[in-house]
Design an enzyme around this catalytic site. Structure first.
Site, PDB file in Angstrom:
ATOM      1  N   ARG A   1       1.622  11.433  -8.799  1.00 51.32           N
ATOM      2  CA  ARG A   1       0.891  11.631  -7.541  1.00 51.32           C
ATOM      3  C   ARG A   1       1.610  11.023  -6.344  1.00 51.32           C
ATOM      4  NH1 ARG A   1      -5.473  12.058  -8.302  1.00 51.32           N
ATOM      5  NH2 ARG A   1      -5.563  12.917 -10.406  1.00 51.32           N
TER       6      ARG A   1
ATOM      7  N   GLY B   1       1.144  -6.653   2.426  1.00 47.27           N
ATOM      8  CA  GLY B   1       0.739  -5.597   3.338  1.00 47.27           C
ATOM      9  C   GLY B   1       0.480  -6.109   4.733  1.00 47.27           C
ATOM     10  N   SER B   2       0.007  -5.217   5.579  1.00 42.24           N
ATOM     11  CA  SER B   2      -0.251  -5.556   6.976  1.00 42.24           C
ATOM     12  C   SER B   2      -1.731  -5.847   7.180  1.00 42.24           C
ATOM     13  CB  SER B   2       0.197  -4.410   7.884  1.00 42.24           C
ATOM     14  OG  SER B   2      -0.454  -3.203   7.518  1.00 42.24           O
TER      15      SER B   2
ATOM     16  N   ARG C   1       8.714  -3.632  12.197  1.00 42.26           N
ATOM     17  CA  ARG C   1       7.870  -3.798  11.020  1.00 42.26           C
ATOM     18  C   ARG C   1       8.690  -4.080   9.766  1.00 42.26           C
ATOM     19  NH1 ARG C   1       2.304  -1.451  11.228  1.00 42.26           N
ATOM     20  NH2 ARG C   1       1.861  -1.128  13.442  1.00 42.26           N
TER      21      ARG C   1
ATOM     22  N   GLU D   1      -7.672  -4.334   1.009  1.00 40.49           N
ATOM     23  CA  GLU D   1      -7.485  -4.354  -0.441  1.00 40.49           C
ATOM     24  C   GLU D   1      -7.725  -5.688  -1.138  1.00 40.49           C
ATOM     25  OE1 GLU D   1      -5.492  -0.928   1.270  1.00 40.49           O
ATOM     26  OE2 GLU D   1      -4.968  -3.032   1.623  1.00 40.49           O
TER      27      GLU D   1
ATOM     28  N   GLY E   1       0.807  -1.210   0.000  1.00 41.17           N
ATOM     29  CA  GLY E   1       0.000   0.000   0.000  1.00 41.17           C
ATOM     30  C   GLY E   1       0.845   1.265   0.000  1.00 41.17           C
TER      31      GLY E   1
ATOM     32  N   ASP F   1      -1.122  -6.020  14.087  1.00 46.61           N
ATOM     33  CA  ASP F   1      -1.863  -5.738  15.314  1.00 46.61           C
ATOM     34  C   ASP F   1      -2.940  -6.793  15.497  1.00 46.61           C
ATOM     35  OD1 ASP F   1      -4.608  -4.231  14.286  1.00 46.61           O
ATOM     36  OD2 ASP F   1      -2.893  -3.868  12.981  1.00 46.61           O
TER      37      ASP F   1
ATOM     38  N   ARG G   1      -0.468  -8.816  -3.536  1.00 51.89           N
ATOM     39  CA  ARG G   1      -0.531  -7.772  -2.508  1.00 51.89           C
ATOM     40  C   ARG G   1       0.355  -8.178  -1.342  1.00 51.89           C
ATOM     41  NH1 ARG G   1      -1.876  -4.283   1.128  1.00 51.89           N
ATOM     42  NH2 ARG G   1      -3.073  -4.797   2.992  1.00 51.89           N
TER      43      ARG G   1
ATOM     44  N   ARG H   1       7.284   1.946   1.092  1.00 51.11           N
ATOM     45  CA  ARG H   1       7.610   0.534   1.264  1.00 51.11           C
ATOM     46  C   ARG H   1       7.938  -0.100  -0.086  1.00 51.11           C
ATOM     47  NH1 ARG H   1       3.589  -2.246   5.749  1.00 51.11           N
ATOM     48  NH2 ARG H   1       4.585  -1.314   7.593  1.00 51.11           N
TER      49      ARG H   1
END
Length: 235
Positions: free
Chosen positions: A44, A90-91, A218, A182, A21, A205, A88, A25
């Protein structure tokens, strides 16, 4: 040629794309794991990089937060740049007691209340799922690395600040492993366009215990996830 949201030229995007995301990263992962990474997009502020991993071309491109943002980038990567494998990375927040901080979850399926694809399905409750070969290869890679890993259904929320504790309780009771924002749209798009998709998630978490992964840990945990994704794409 460049699209509305991606400034890469034709040939700049590899057939295999890893999608965190956070654009920073994406830069960290590219500089850490890829050989000769080159920035191919910064429109962007959404950074994308292409390099090689063990001789295989790989793009690592940010997706932003939430299914709406993810859908924009995934659609353009598939439709305009010919991406064939989207993973994907991610967390996620754990929803089961056996899922611990730093564990990895491989999303076999993704439940959601709504997504950008909802208007297409209308009354149909379509059940998007991961590509089987990617899922099996990722699980094998995680097992080889000795990383505690869980395979099963996850929940893709369309809000970050949730006001539905009753819904969380229902999903926990039905075995949903974790929540993120996502994967459901990723799987919808991959099914629609006939490409491969997988979500590899690190638990940062826990919704039940309120534990959270310290910020200094992380990066290491994220690195494990990137390696699993790369091994899944190129077993």
């Amino acid at each position: 040629m460049p699209t509305v949201h991606i400034g890469a030229k034709s040939g700049d995007i590899a057939p295999t794309v890893l999608m965190p995301g956070d654009p920073y990263r994406a830069r960290w992962a590219a500089e850490t794991f890829l050989d000769n990474p080159t920035c191919i997009n910064e429109v962007r502020g959404m950074l994308g990089f292409t390099g090689t991993w063990r001789g295989n071309p790989v793009t690592i491109h940010g997706s932003g937060m939430g299914m709406a943002s993810f859908s924009i980038y995934a659609n353009e990567l598939i439709r305009d740049y010919g991406a064939k494998t989207l993973i994907r990375i991610g967390s996620a927040g754990a929803m089961q007691p056996q899922v611990k901080i730093r564990d990895v979850v491989l999303a076999m399926s993704a439940t959601t209340l709504t997504s950008p694809s909802r208007g297409i399905f209308r009354d149909l409750n379509f059940a998007p799922c991961a590509d089987y070969d990617l899922l099996v290869a990722a699980h094998a890679a995680a097992k080889t690395k000795g990383i505690p890993t869980h395979v099963g259904g996850i929940y893709s929320s369309d809000v970050f600040y949730d006001e539905r504790p009753d819904l969380n309780e229902i999903m926990t009771r039905h075995g949903i492993l974790c929540v993120e924002m996502e994967a459901a749209e990723l799987y919808n798009l991959c099914h629609r366009h006939g490409v491969r998709g997988l979500a590899v998630l690190t638990i940062s978490d826990h919704l039940q215990t309120k534990e959270a992964l310290p910020s200094e840990d992380r990066e290491r945990s994220f690195g494990d996830m990137v390696e699993i994704a790369l091994h899944a794409a190129f077993p």
